[in-house]
Write an enzyme that holds these catalytic residues in place. Structure first.
Site, PDB file in Angstrom:
ATOM      1  CG  ASN A  92      -0.262   0.176   2.548  1.00  0.00           C
ATOM      2  OD1 ASN A  92       0.849  -0.282   2.729  1.00  0.00           O
ATOM      3  ND2 ASN A  92      -0.934   0.816   3.496  1.00  0.00           N
ATOM      4  CG  PHE A  93       5.050   1.096  -0.865  1.00  0.00           C
ATOM      5  CD1 PHE A  93       5.718   1.567   0.266  1.00  0.00           C
ATOM      6  CD2 PHE A  93       5.277  -0.210  -1.252  1.00  0.00           C
ATOM      7  CE1 PHE A  93       6.577   0.748   0.985  1.00  0.00           C
ATOM      8  CE2 PHE A  93       6.128  -1.037  -0.551  1.00  0.00           C
ATOM      9  CZ  PHE A  93       6.784  -0.559   0.580  1.00  0.00           C
ATOM     10  CE  LYS A 133       3.594  12.018  -1.685  1.00  0.00           C
ATOM     11  NZ  LYS A 133       4.705  12.620  -0.904  1.00  0.00           N
ATOM     12  CG  ASP A 165      -5.701   4.054   7.006  1.00  0.00           C
ATOM     13  OD1 ASP A 165      -5.505   4.144   5.785  1.00  0.00           O
ATOM     14  OD2 ASP A 165      -5.129   4.764   7.832  1.00  0.00           O
TER      15      ASP A 165
END
Length: 395
Positions: A92-93, A133, A165
């Site tokens: 999950n970069f 991002k 998340d």
């Protein structure tokens, strides 16, 4: 046996969206090997924002830690050597990072054609926002969750739970299980991608369906409740969390409210006879219920109303959740050994399976299983491990 016994996962994920998925799978029996950078490890292990390792401990139990520097050529080659021994790879970069490491799907598939390659991205790998991002609250803001949270006359607010998340991670775990079952039938792996913004819209469906008219208008902020029997009430001694939430949504539940608060005559009161009447006279009814709650603690109010058949809940703070007698009685709270040698409580996995049981194990120390994994899965000996350690490739 554990339900996912035999599933092996090489976990490159960090923080929460990926680790929540792999922890769920580990709790169901998968062997999860967490790949971390030597020296620092997963950023979730600490730092100024996270204030210690409690965050890491809550999302990485039942895993093994493999400390390899994937940015070094030797480290990357080691990982490629390990990959055929695993069924799943998770990452999950941020945008472009996995490609920079040359560990993208095409490179991994060339080494291991049957791999299940699972990625979490904030906005996905394509589309106008793909290079932006994203973190938990960003995803919730972009999915509408902020817009329905807060008081009607106040600003939008971030919800408390980290659904951006962990909510994405839960969906990722489900998708990995589905892909794993499909692979048992076909022998083929596949690529899985979850965009956090899209994942969060799943949890917005009720608010969209009840107040948003299928996207034809914005769903409103509901504040603390909707009417007298769907609302929050202050209780004695009026601390920051001394409240109870009442959610009597059916006529039968309403019939239980009056007697429970010592006012059975409310059931004969024409002001409250029908739902429309209770809505029109909500202020009067709220005052009656509020006065009753104010004379009791939240736990006293909770037990009285709940035993009468009224759906309700005391507003527990996070410390109270860990010490809740019901959760303790059900064995949901696990006391585990922490890094400093002390014992601390950890909330468990809610799915109970009659034919699968996995004991909860504390999150690993950084690199605790490096030698074990490299000896078993890569066939390295002590001399090779020493040279790699001296070169800073492993930790």
């Amino acid at each position: 046996m554990p339900a996912l016994d035999g599933m092996r996962i090489l976990d490159f994920s960090q923080y929460e969206a990926g680790p929540s998925a792999t922890q769920a799978l580990a709790w169901m029996g998968a062997d999860v090997v967490k790949v971390e950078r030597p020296g620092s490890g997963d950023p979730g292990r600490g730092g100024a924002v996270l204030q210690g390792s409690g965050y890491f401990m809550n999302w990485n139990s039942n895993k093994r830690s493999l400390a390899i520097d994937a940015a070094q050529p030797q480290g990357r080659e080691l990982l490629l050597q390990l990959l055929p021994r695993f069924d799943v790879m998770v990452e999950n970069f941020g945008p472009g990072v996995i490609e920079k490491l040359e560990l993208g799907y095409d490179q991994i598939r060339a080494v291991h054609p049957g791999i299940i390659y699972a990625s979490v991205k904030g906005f996905g790998s394509f589309g106008p926002y793909a290079d932006y991002k994203c973190f938990d609250s960003v995803a919730m803001a972009m999915a509408g969750a902020f817009s329905v949270t807060g008081l009607p006359d106040g600003p939008p607010l971030p919800p408390g739970p980290t659904m951006g998340d962990a909510g994405t991670g839960t969906q990722l775990a489900l998708a990995i299980c589905a892909a794993y079952i499909q692979k048992q039938r076909t022998g083929e792996g596949q690529r899985i991608e979850l965009a956090m913004q899209e994942a969060m819209t799943y949890y917005m469906r009720t608010r969209i369906g009840t107040g948003g008219a299928f996207g034809r208008r914005p769903a409103p902020r509901a504040g603390t409740g909707r009417g007298a029997t769907l609302n929050i009430y202050a209780c004695s001694p009026f601390g920051p969390n001394d409240y109870i939430y009442v959610m009597a949504v059916t006529e039968g539940m309403w019939q239980a409210v009056g007697p429970a608060v010592g006012r059975p005559e409310l059931l004969e009161d024409p002001r409250f006879a029908k739902p429309s009447d209770r809505h029109a006279n909500a202020d009067e009814l709220i005052k009656i219920i509020a006065e009753w709650c104010a004379q009791r603690t939240k736990h006293e109010a909770f037990h009285t109303l709940a035993r009468a058949g009224v759906p309700c809940g005391a507003v527990l703070d996070t410390q109270e959740v860990h010490n809740d007698p019901h959760l303790r009685a059900r064995g949901f709270v696990h006391d585990i050994e922490l890094e400093d040698g002390t014992t601390g409580p950890l909330l468990g996995w809610p799915a109970r399976m009659s034919a699968s049981s996995v004991p909860v194990v504390a999150a690993p120390r950084l690199g605790a299983h490096t030698e074990e994994v490299l000896k078993t899965d890569a066939g390295l000996d002590d001399g090779q491990l020493t040279r790699l350690r001296d070169a800073g490739v492993i930790g």
